[in-house]
Design an enzyme around this catalytic site. Structure first.
Site, PDB file in Angstrom:
ATOM      1  N   GLU A   1       0.830  -1.209   0.000  1.00  0.00           N
ATOM      2  CA  GLU A   1       0.000   0.000   0.000  1.00  0.00           C
ATOM      3  C   GLU A   1       0.866   1.262   0.000  1.00  0.00           C
ATOM      4  O   GLU A   1       0.569   2.224  -0.681  1.00  0.00           O
ATOM      5  CB  GLU A   1      -0.949   0.012   1.211  1.00  0.00           C
ATOM      6  CG  GLU A   1      -2.093  -0.985   1.107  1.00  0.00           C
ATOM      7  CD  GLU A   1      -3.064  -0.665  -0.027  1.00  0.00           C
ATOM      8  OE1 GLU A   1      -3.037   0.452  -0.570  1.00  0.00           O
ATOM      9  OE2 GLU A   1      -3.845  -1.558  -0.390  1.00  0.00           O
TER      10      GLU A   1
ATOM     11  N   TYR B   1      -6.508   6.730   3.981  1.00  0.00           N
ATOM     12  CA  TYR B   1      -6.720   5.630   3.034  1.00  0.00           C
ATOM     13  C   TYR B   1      -5.932   4.385   3.452  1.00  0.00           C
ATOM     14  O   TYR B   1      -6.474   3.273   3.534  1.00  0.00           O
ATOM     15  CB  TYR B   1      -6.323   6.040   1.599  1.00  0.00           C
ATOM     16  CG  TYR B   1      -6.115   4.821   0.744  1.00  0.00           C
ATOM     17  CD1 TYR B   1      -7.212   4.116   0.259  1.00  0.00           C
ATOM     18  CD2 TYR B   1      -4.836   4.311   0.490  1.00  0.00           C
ATOM     19  CE1 TYR B   1      -7.047   2.939  -0.462  1.00  0.00           C
ATOM     20  CE2 TYR B   1      -4.660   3.144  -0.224  1.00  0.00           C
ATOM     21  CZ  TYR B   1      -5.773   2.473  -0.704  1.00  0.00           C
ATOM     22  OH  TYR B   1      -5.601   1.306  -1.394  1.00  0.00           O
TER      23      TYR B   1
ATOM     24  N   ASP C   1     -10.127   5.314  -2.181  1.00  0.00           N
ATOM     25  CA  ASP C   1      -9.040   5.826  -3.017  1.00  0.00           C
ATOM     26  C   ASP C   1      -9.671   6.587  -4.191  1.00  0.00           C
ATOM     27  O   ASP C   1     -10.901   6.771  -4.229  1.00  0.00           O
ATOM     28  CB  ASP C   1      -8.101   4.685  -3.470  1.00  0.00           C
ATOM     29  CG  ASP C   1      -8.753   3.795  -4.512  1.00  0.00           C
ATOM     30  OD1 ASP C   1      -9.990   3.912  -4.730  1.00  0.00           O
ATOM     31  OD2 ASP C   1      -8.031   2.993  -5.140  1.00  0.00           O
TER      32      ASP C   1
END
Ligand code: SF4
Length: 323
Positions: free
Chosen positions: A5, A88, A106
């Site tokens: 991520e 996020y 996102d």
């Protein structure tokens, strides 16, 4: 999940893949990463951009290793306290790795939700509305799969241009589809034109072996801790760029390179020269075939290639030639 991520922020899967594999192989556990040096992490990150992510990755690894005994916190709220982890990323990790039913938003999900509800408020102000609509949809069962499905829907079907609405499972409930205004959402405010900064980059080659003189950037600020050839300040003021070069030698101007950062465009005037003196304080020479071991950001690769056109640098974490 955490590493991927962080790497995937602002970067494509194709660019991330070799870096991800290198990191996972070199530092298989969060403790391994915490014990490594920031210089090694920066060098392995070189070319991936947004270098503050690498420093934050190192800081977060230390926090998890020291404060959490090497075990990641499992809620979005706790994850949010780790360096480099924002709204996020904390939600994505909590949802995908730990099955916490939280909304993951996102850019793809923003596009799907603003179209589903025909939200006329421009982004980023519309983020609150997106969350209000998305929260009740998040299932308690397999929330991570739901989050990834929503992101995939936005990436593959609800695309920015010409979304494939006939294939979309949401189409009976989609307001933008009903109105025939899919591409009107999300509403965006026009982008500001990026200001330009200018500077001079000095590529100095040692006469005996053509090794390149480099220095480390300051530990804070833009490209913190990365390696560069000596440079003037990067400034909005044209006059400042001609401040004294690092050595009093004969300089040849070899052209300009341009690089776009998040908040400005940088134009560097590249000058090249040769020397047989020792490296000045806090600088060192690097042989050209060892430049891949240095934490050189992409803008510096552009500078080096401008001055040394046949230079080939193979990134440590990449299988192909660096850009
Ligand atoms: S129906 Fe079309 S616009 Fe609406 S969410 Fe699906 S793909 Fe996007």
């Amino acid at each position: 999940v955490w590493l991927s991520e962080i790497m995937l922020q602002q970067t494509t899967v194709a660019a991330v893949k070799p870096y991800f594999e290198y990191f996972i192989t070199t530092w298989p556990t969060v403790q391994d990463l915490a014990l490594s040096s920031l210089d090694d992490i920066n060098a392995a990150w070189a070319g991936l951009g947004y270098y503050r992510r690498a420093a934050n990755l190192h800081k977060a690894a230390k926090v998890v290793s020291e404060d959490y005994n090497g075990i990641f916190p499992e809620t979005a709220e706790a994850l949010l306290s780790l360096p480099g982890i924002g709204a996020y990323t904390s939600a994505a990790i909590a949802s995908i790795a730990f099955d916490e039913p939280v909304a993951v938003v996102d850019g793809n999900v923003e596009r799907v939700m603003t179209r589903l509800r025909a939200i006329e408020t421009p982004l980023p102000q519309a983020k609150k509305q997106v969350l209000e609509y998305l929260n009740p949809l998040v299932p308690k069962d397999r929330p991570g799969d739901f989050a990834q499905a929503m992101m995939d829907l936005g990436a593959t079907i609800c695309t920015p241009k010409q979304p494939a609405c006939s294939l979309c499972p949401w189409n009976p409930n989609c307001k933008a589809y009903k109105l025939g205004r899919q591409e009107d959402f999300p509403v965006k405010v026009p982008k500001k034109i990026k200001p330009i900064r200018r500077g001079v980059a000095y590529v100095i080659l040692r006469k005996s072996d053509s090794a390149v003189l480099v220095e480390k950037r300051p530990d804070t600020g833009l490209l913190a801790g990365m390696v560069q050839v000596p440079c003037s300040d990067w400034t909005h003021k044209q006059d400042d760029k001609d401040k004294a070069p690092p050595l009093a030698i004969e300089w040849q101007s070899v052209g300009e390179v341009e690089h776009v950062f998040t908040h400005f465009r940088l134009i560097l005037d590249v000058r090249a020269g040769h020397t047989d003196t020792a490296a000045p304080n806090s600088m060192w020479f690097v042989k050209q075939d060892e430049l891949d071991k240095e934490a050189l950001p992409t803008v510096m690769l552009k500078v080096l290639k401008k001055a040394i056109p046949d230079l080939k640098i193979i990134r440590r974490a990449k299988s192909g030639l660096a850009d």
